[in-house]
Write an enzyme that holds these catalytic residues in place. Structure first.
Site, PDB file in Angstrom:
ATOM      1  N   SER A 125      -1.954  43.369 -31.424  1.00  0.00           N
ATOM      2  CA  SER A 125      -1.031  42.246 -31.203  1.00  0.00           C
ATOM      3  C   SER A 125      -0.815  41.974 -29.720  1.00  0.00           C
ATOM      4  CB  SER A 125       0.325  42.534 -31.854  1.00  0.00           C
ATOM      5  OG  SER A 125       0.159  42.805 -33.225  1.00  0.00           O
TER       6      SER A 125
HETATM    7  N1  SAH Z   1      -0.428  47.602 -35.110  1.00  0.00           N
HETATM    8  C1  SAH Z   1      -1.813  47.486 -34.758  1.00  0.00           C
HETATM    9  C2  SAH Z   1      -2.419  46.130 -35.003  1.00  0.00           C
HETATM   10  C3  SAH Z   1      -2.422  45.788 -36.402  1.00  0.00           C
HETATM   11  S1  SAH Z   1      -3.607  44.655 -36.970  1.00  0.00           S
HETATM   12  C4  SAH Z   1      -2.039  47.867 -33.311  1.00  0.00           C
HETATM   13  O1  SAH Z   1      -1.082  48.158 -32.587  1.00  0.00           O
HETATM   14  O2  SAH Z   1      -3.202  47.879 -32.901  1.00  0.00           O
HETATM   15  C5  SAH Z   1      -3.174  44.843 -38.658  1.00  0.00           C
HETATM   16  C6  SAH Z   1      -3.688  46.098 -39.293  1.00  0.00           C
HETATM   17  O3  SAH Z   1      -3.168  46.148 -40.604  1.00  0.00           O
HETATM   18  C7  SAH Z   1      -5.198  46.121 -39.433  1.00  0.00           C
HETATM   19  O4  SAH Z   1      -5.703  47.267 -38.858  1.00  0.00           O
HETATM   20  C8  SAH Z   1      -5.420  46.088 -40.935  1.00  0.00           C
HETATM   21  O5  SAH Z   1      -6.549  46.818 -41.342  1.00  0.00           O
HETATM   22  C9  SAH Z   1      -4.151  46.732 -41.436  1.00  0.00           C
HETATM   23  N2  SAH Z   1      -3.830  46.445 -42.844  1.00  0.00           N
HETATM   24  C10 SAH Z   1      -4.043  45.315 -43.558  1.00  0.00           C
HETATM   25  N3  SAH Z   1      -3.615  45.475 -44.813  1.00  0.00           N
HETATM   26  C11 SAH Z   1      -3.124  46.729 -44.905  1.00  0.00           C
HETATM   27  C12 SAH Z   1      -2.544  47.485 -45.950  1.00  0.00           C
HETATM   28  N4  SAH Z   1      -2.394  46.999 -47.187  1.00  0.00           N
HETATM   29  N5  SAH Z   1      -2.134  48.748 -45.681  1.00  0.00           N
HETATM   30  C13 SAH Z   1      -2.291  49.279 -44.450  1.00  0.00           C
HETATM   31  N6  SAH Z   1      -2.839  48.611 -43.434  1.00  0.00           N
HETATM   32  C14 SAH Z   1      -3.251  47.355 -43.655  1.00  0.00           C
END
Ligand code: SAH
Length: 274
Positions: A125
């Site tokens: 993000s």
């Molecule tokens: N917080 C992260 C960025 C998140 S991007 C950082 O600091 O880098 C969103 C993330 O959510 C992705 O890695 C994606 O794979 C994950 N995601 C999507 N659906 C999900 C689910 N049902 N459970 C866990 N993670 C999930």
């Protein structure tokens, strides 16, 4: 006379020695040498202009310095300037080496004002969003926090700068693994990462003081609401996948959920087979 002569020699041995011309020459030469050495030692030191230029001290790891400056600027211009005031959050954003969480080809944009790809179609993000969501969680040292969507591990590291109880769930196994390794390598050894569908939270460690969701579902997952403590905060983007969502702050009060819509945001979708 031999005895007298002996007496004379023993009586004044220096004079006896000096009476021999060859010895005298040697003595004069030695004394002269000593005198010269003494003069050399007390000779005035060269004037400052003759001093060799001192070698500058090598600066400690120059690359770290560049990123430290970039991080300071990021906090000042993107985060403090936009109204984030929580000192713990500002300190965390100034501390976590964001450049360690981005792909090598984006190193020069690590502290830029936008999200970046982290592989597998996911993103880290924008720094401001990370800081804003962290401030909304309103956490103190010792609070237990759950993150859904570990991604690169950056948000988890920011949380870990504030409290030592951070749990994070990631649905893509490769990302879960690499984030776990990265966090360990950088010293965030207390963060626990699990590869699972975060829709269901992480029951084993519930209840949580705060839950942050960094991917967007189209509704608030019931398990997350259930795993919140009374008085706990849930920060979550909710809306249609692929479009804009609303960021919500939801506070659990008894059996009520107080919700506040904080405006439009854009996150990758929460996936999984729930
Ligand atoms: N917080 C992260 C960025 C998140 S991007 C950082 O600091 O880098 C969103 C993330 O959510 C992705 O890695 C994606 O794979 C994950 N995601 C999507 N659906 C999900 C689910 N049902 N459970 C866990 N993670 C999930």
């Amino acid at each position: 006379m031999r005895i007298r002569g002996d007496r004379r020699e023993f009586g004044n041995p220096l004079r006896a020695v000096l009476e021999r011309p060859s010895v005298t020459i040697i003595l004069v030469a030695v004394l002269g040498g000593i005198l010269l050495m003494a003069c050399a030692q007390i000779a005035p030191s060269p004037t400052p202009t003759e001093m060799p230029t001192p070698t500058p001290e090598p600066s400690p790891t120059p690359t770290t310095d560049i990123y430290t400056q970039q991080r300071k600027r990021m906090v000042d211009t993107q985060i403090r300037a936009r109204g984030i005031t929580d000192e713990a959050v500002l300190r965390a954003m100034e501390t976590v080496p964001r450049h360690e969480f981005v792909l090598p080809r984006y190193l020069d944009q690590a502290y830029a004002d936008h999200p970046l790809p982290i592989g597998y179609g996911q993103t880290i993000s924008q720094p401001f969003i990370v800081a804003w969501m962290t401030e909304l969680l309103d956490i103190d040292q010792g609070d237990k926090v759950l993150e859904i969507g570990t991604g690169s591990g950056y948000q988890a590291a920011v949380l870990a700068e504030i409290t030592d109880q951070v749990y994070s769930v990631e649905i893509i196994e490769e990302l879960a693994k690499s984030a776990e390794e990265r966090l360990k390598r950088l010293g965030y050894t207390k963060v626990k990462v699990k590869h699972a569908d975060g829709y269901y939270g992480w029951e084993e460690h519930a209840p949580y003081d705060a839950i942050i969701v960094t991917c967007a579902p189209d509704h608030v997952p019931q398990p997350l609401a259930q795993q919140l403590k009374d008085g706990g905060r849930l920060v979550i983007p909710v809306g249609p996948p692929g479009g804009y969502q609303s960021l919500w702050l939801i506070i659990k009060q008894g059996d009520q959920m107080l919700s506040k819509n904080l405006g439009g945001v854009r996150f990758v979708p929460l996936t999984g087979g729930h």
